[in-house]
Design a protein around this motif. Structure first.
Motif, PDB file in Angstrom:
ATOM      1  N   LEU A 284       0.799  -1.217   0.000  1.00 42.10           N
ATOM      2  CA  LEU A 284       0.000   0.000   0.000  1.00 42.10           C
ATOM      3  C   LEU A 284       0.831   1.266   0.000  1.00 42.10           C
ATOM      4  CD1 LEU A 284      -2.571  -1.116   2.726  1.00 42.10           C
ATOM      5  CD2 LEU A 284      -2.925  -1.096   0.244  1.00 42.10           C
ATOM      6  N   GLY A 285       0.358   2.260  -0.747  1.00 46.99           N
ATOM      7  CA  GLY A 285       0.923   3.594  -0.750  1.00 46.99           C
ATOM      8  C   GLY A 285      -0.078   4.556  -1.359  1.00 46.99           C
TER       9      GLY A 285
ATOM     10  N   THR B 210       0.404   1.964  -5.225  1.00 45.11           N
ATOM     11  CA  THR B 210       0.036   0.700  -4.594  1.00 45.11           C
ATOM     12  C   THR B 210       0.260  -0.412  -5.602  1.00 45.11           C
ATOM     13  OG1 THR B 210      -1.579   1.589  -3.027  1.00 45.11           O
ATOM     14  CG2 THR B 210      -1.887  -0.687  -3.722  1.00 45.11           C
TER      15      THR B 210
ATOM     16  N   GLY C 249       1.658  -2.126   4.623  1.00 48.03           N
ATOM     17  CA  GLY C 249       1.914  -0.714   4.398  1.00 48.03           C
ATOM     18  C   GLY C 249       2.606  -0.086   5.587  1.00 48.03           C
ATOM     19  N   ASP C 250       2.976   1.159   5.438  1.00 50.84           N
ATOM     20  CA  ASP C 250       3.649   1.904   6.497  1.00 50.84           C
ATOM     21  C   ASP C 250       2.759   1.962   7.734  1.00 50.84           C
ATOM     22  OD1 ASP C 250       4.101   4.809   7.815  1.00 50.84           O
ATOM     23  OD2 ASP C 250       5.989   4.005   7.061  1.00 50.84           O
TER      24      ASP C 250
ATOM     25  N   THR D 148       6.960  -1.125   8.384  1.00 51.30           N
ATOM     26  CA  THR D 148       5.684  -1.571   7.817  1.00 51.30           C
ATOM     27  C   THR D 148       5.047  -2.618   8.735  1.00 51.30           C
ATOM     28  OG1 THR D 148       6.665  -3.365   6.529  1.00 51.30           O
ATOM     29  CG2 THR D 148       6.555  -1.187   5.490  1.00 51.30           C
TER      30      THR D 148
END
Length: 866
Positions: A35-36, A40, A154-155, A178
């Motif tokens: 995820l971003g 993504t 994700g982060d 993450t």
């Protein structure tokens, strides 16, 4: 990912008769998300099984996607190609395989709010109807049901909460700050029910114990600071779960049910399995920021999405032509729930008002379509009042004809037969037939014929015998593509009263009008009986029946059906207004007297009285006319409103002198009193009384909740007093940081009856707090403006230009929201030649835009043809 509107696909018409079963099934889907916000990465592993007799390539739908790699059974695969936006994989003679596809998307650039997109630093999804193909390549059709396994990473600081459908079966820490979560949904579902949410959220937790004793964990996830505004939504959810068990025997089928509130959302809410995503408008509520109507909206929408768990998820649609299978049935269910939670009479009035305001014009215009359409170019254009609201009325008619016990047998049979399947409208009708023991062959025409039936009703009596009969005749007007219609099966609840009490009133009877005309015996009366017809609005039809004002006034006072009492008073008002607009002498005294008599019952049922004494809307008045005259309608409606306000001034002031209940009191009685106070203030505001603005401002200033505050602000917004400007400024300064309440500030000004409203809307569109990026804000300003009939239809066409400018600017960013604002321009046939020409010109200007979306192209082209 680029925005789809940058490379538009020419509109293609999809036909219902072209349906073919899928050639490949997809029993299992495994999704892996890195995820971003700006990037993504998605790896989709589809376990596919051939379901065709002859070898056929696997066609996976895509929208603005590029396949970075394709693997089959774990090995790199070269036998694939792009066919326009779609991925075609040649699997040779294989009858089963695991096909993996890598894609990369940019959620922050996804202004369409379909697929995976970013909203205030949060990632969320909307996949109905065809948004999943904007996430990864997939058959993306509702009759392909799969079990989903979803891993997302994700982060941890940016996305501390990771949610998807079903149950969270594992979590862990990753590298570089993450973390990850693994979710599994045990129930097969179509891709449109997939959901993912990742962001910094807090939760209101609770639980519900089912009838069988199973504990279900509940969570409503929101931004920090909004948690205290979720309690009403949580209570509504628990009430919905209990009601569905009691009325339909449906228990929830997972151990976890989550709701997430999102600020940027095209729809009201989405019923994704176990993870409902909601527009914040239908979750966040407290007395300071939400009106009673907002509270009712939260309750109804929460119920609607929860009820979809069975009527939509466990039994889903075979194809999108069957959309009303889930939506019409579920709207009927949520309407019934809301009626049980509050005033059934008031809820019925509200539902019919919505139907007449939105669906009847749709049925009478260029976009008319059956609740089960025969074709479409863009499916998002068929999330309409016809599919939803008329669809609910068709379910209601079946329930009326068979009664509650037999209807329940039919719905039980429907759920039992089709659990875990993709079904059709015909499957539902057949289940009601078999469960209730009724032949619905002719009734099926409601699914295939568009248009609102008109019923001509005429009383006839025999002087010698005193016997009276009712003559009924039905006609269904032509609609696009359907010039001729067969007679429908129309259930009409009817009762006749003896006005003088000399004879016995007849019992209510259910008349099934199944021919073009029929004669119904009513019984023996000394004089003309008082006819109560279509009681409870038993059928979504227009009834034409010649009546004297005295008859309508009598029914408004004495009918034992609440909706029929409301309808009689509304018809009396409507007849008076239409006559005045047409230049005929209109006697307002009968209306004033009927309103006075209705107000006498305010103490017993203030909510009903408030609805009954409201004047019909300008748009509904126009619907009764061959050619709509917006200026005359506004003039005569304001005149009648002022006449009622002045004649009953003491009654209105007495209502306002009675202190309002505390805003925290959400009982039906308290809500009814506040509603009636708002109506009283509006009637006083329509008079020329010098103290009216000061009275409204005092109520605005002293209000302890949003219901009273907004009612007072709306009254002030119609005038030009100093108090108006002061109140608008106070409201803005108080709520400028609350997006949902600021929507009300935009909306109340767009609704204003002032002659400068077009200019005001134009200025508000340039306000720093207005944005095209948020659908709620666009609808608050422009949706309200197009409902403001005289302003929108200003003779010089400025309102039409304003709307067309918006559509042109919004379409490249959010075609779905833009397209839904076009229909008011399509009603040009109902207006004078000058206005019609101006509306058509703006439709033509919209269609001339290069790269116009399929959504807007379909709406504008059909509207232009008329």
């Amino acid at each position: 990912m680029t925005d789809a509107s940058s490379s538009p696909v020419p509109p293609v018409t999809i036909h219902r008769t072209a349906y073919r079963p899928p050639e490949w099934r997809v029993p299992e889907v495994a999704l892996d998300f890195a995820l971003g916000l700006e990037e993504t990465r998605v790896t989709a592993a589809l376990s596919v099984v051939r379901d065709a007799d002859a070898p056929a390539p696997l066609v996976l739908r895509g929208d603005a996607l590029t396949a970075e790699a394709v693997r089959v059974d774990g090995e790199a695969w070269n036998g694939w190609r792009m066919d326009g936006p779609d991925l075609v994989v040649d699997l040779g003679d294989r009858t089963a395989a695991v096909v993996e596809v890598d894609t990369r998307i940019d959620p922050a650039a996804n202004s369409q709010l379909m697929g995976l997109y970013a909203s205030n630093s949060m990632l969320c999804t909307q996949c109905e109807a065809e948004g999943f193909r904007r996430i990864t390549f997939h058959p993306d059709r509702p009759d392909v049901l799969s079990r989903y396994r979803v891993r997302m990473e994700g982060d941890k600081a940016a996305f501390p909460i990771l949610l998807s459908n079903g149950n969270c079966v594992a979590t862990g820490e990753g590298e570089g700050g993450t973390h990850w979560a693994l979710w599994e949904d045990p129930w097969p579902k179509p891709s449109y029910l997939f959901a993912l949410v990742a962001g910094d959220l807090v939760v209101n937790r609770d639980h519900f114990t089912t009838l069988s004793g199973r504990r279900v964990e509940l969570g409503i996830w929101v931004r920090a600071g909004d948690q205290d505004r979720t309690h009403h939504a949580m209570a509504s959810l628990k009430h919905s779960m209990a009601w569905d068990e009691q009325v339909y025997g449906r228990e929830y089928d997972l151990d976890l049910f989550n709701i997430v509130a999102v600020s940027d959302f095209n729809m009201g809410a989405m019923e994704n399995k176990g993870l409902n995503v909601f527009n914040t408008r239908y979750i966040l509520a407290d007395p300071d920021t939400a009106t009673d109507a907002d509270y009712d909206g939260v309750e109804g929408v929460v119920a609607h999405e929860y009820f979809h768990n069975w009527s939509g998820n466990r039994v889903t649609c075979r194809d999108w032509f069957q959309l009303s299978l889930k939506e019409g049935f579920t709207v009927y269910r949520d309407q019934s729930f809301s009626a049980a939670m509050g005033s059934a009479a008031v809820k019925r009035i509200e539902d019919v008002r919505v139907l007449r305001a939105a669906q009847f014009p749709e049925d009478a215009g260029p976009l008319a379509h059956p609740i089960r359409p025969d074709s479409y170019q863009e499916i998002s254009n068929f999330y309409t009042a016809t599919v939803y609201n008329k669809g609910a009325e068709i379910i209601r008619m079946m329930a009326t004809m068979v009664g509650p016990e037999r209807f329940r047998r039919g719905t039980d049979l429907y759920f039992d037969r089709h659990d875990g399947e993709a079904a059709t409208c015909e499957d539902f009708v057949r289940a009601i037939e078999d469960g209730a023991g009724i032949d619905l062959t002719q009734f099926r025409l409601w699914y295939s014929q568009a248009g609102t039936p008109r019923i001509a009703a005429r009383l006839e009596g025999d002087a010698a015998s005193g016997e009276w009969v009712l003559h009924l005749a039905q006609t269904i007007p032509p609609t696009p593509g359907q010039p001729d219609k067969a007679p429908m099966l129309i259930p009409l609840r009817i009762k006749a009263f003896d006005r003088d009490g000399a004879a016995q009133d007849t019992a209510e009877q259910l008349v099934l009008l199944d021919h073009a005309d029929a004669t119904v015996p009513l019984g023996r009366f000394a004089g003309r009986p008082m006819l109560s017809i279509n009681r409870g609005f038993s059928a979504p039809v227009i009834v034409d029946c010649a009546r004297a004002p005295g008859e309508l006034a009598w029914l408004a006072a004495h009918d034992d059906d609440p909706f029929a009492r409301y309808e009689a008073l509304q018809q009396l008002m409507l007849d008076t207004l239409v006559a005045a607009v047409s230049g005929e002498a209109a006697e307002r005294g009968a209306v004033v007297d009927a309103v006075r008599e209705t107000l006498a019952g305010a103490a017993a049922d203030p909510a009903f009285v408030a609805e009954a004494v409201l004047l019909p809307s300008e748009a509904f008045i126009g619907d009764q006319m061959v050619t709509v005259d917006p200026d005359a309608i506004r003039r005569e409606r304001l005149a009648l409103q002022a006449a009622i306000g002045e004649a009953l001034e003491s009654e209105w002031r007495a209502i306002l002198a009675d202190p309002a209940p505390p805003a925290t009191d959400l009982s039906p009685a308290a809500k009814g009193r506040r509603r009636l106070r708002g109506v009283a203030l509006a009637y006083l505001g329509a008079t020329a009384r010098d103290d009216a603005p000061a009275l409204a401002f005092a109520i605005f200033s002293d209000a302890d909740g949003m219901t009273e505050r907004q009612a007072a602000l709306a009254t002030l917004a119609h005038g030009d007093s100093d108090e108006r400007a002061h109140a608008l400024d106070i409201f803005y300064q108080r709520y400028r940081d609350n997006p949902l309440v600021l929507d009300k500030w935009f909306q109340v000004q767009a609704w204003s009856l002032r002659p400068d409203t077009v200019d005001a809307v134009r200025d508000l569109a340039r306000h720093p707090d207005f944005t095209l990026a948020n659908p709620n804000r666009v609808r608050a300003l422009y949706g309200a403006f197009t409902a403001n009939q005289a302003a929108f239809h200003r003779p010089d066409g400025a309102g039409y230009r304003l709307l067309a400018d918006l559509v042109i600017a919004l379409d490249p960013k959010n075609p779905q929201t833009a397209a839904r604002l076009i229909p008011p321009l399509g009603r040009w046939k109902r207006f004078d030649e000058a206005r019609a020409a101006l509306m058509k010109a703006e439709l033509g200007r919209i269609l001339a835009q290069p790269g116009l979306s399929r959504d807007a192209t379909e709406q504008a082209s059909k509207s232009l043809v008329g």
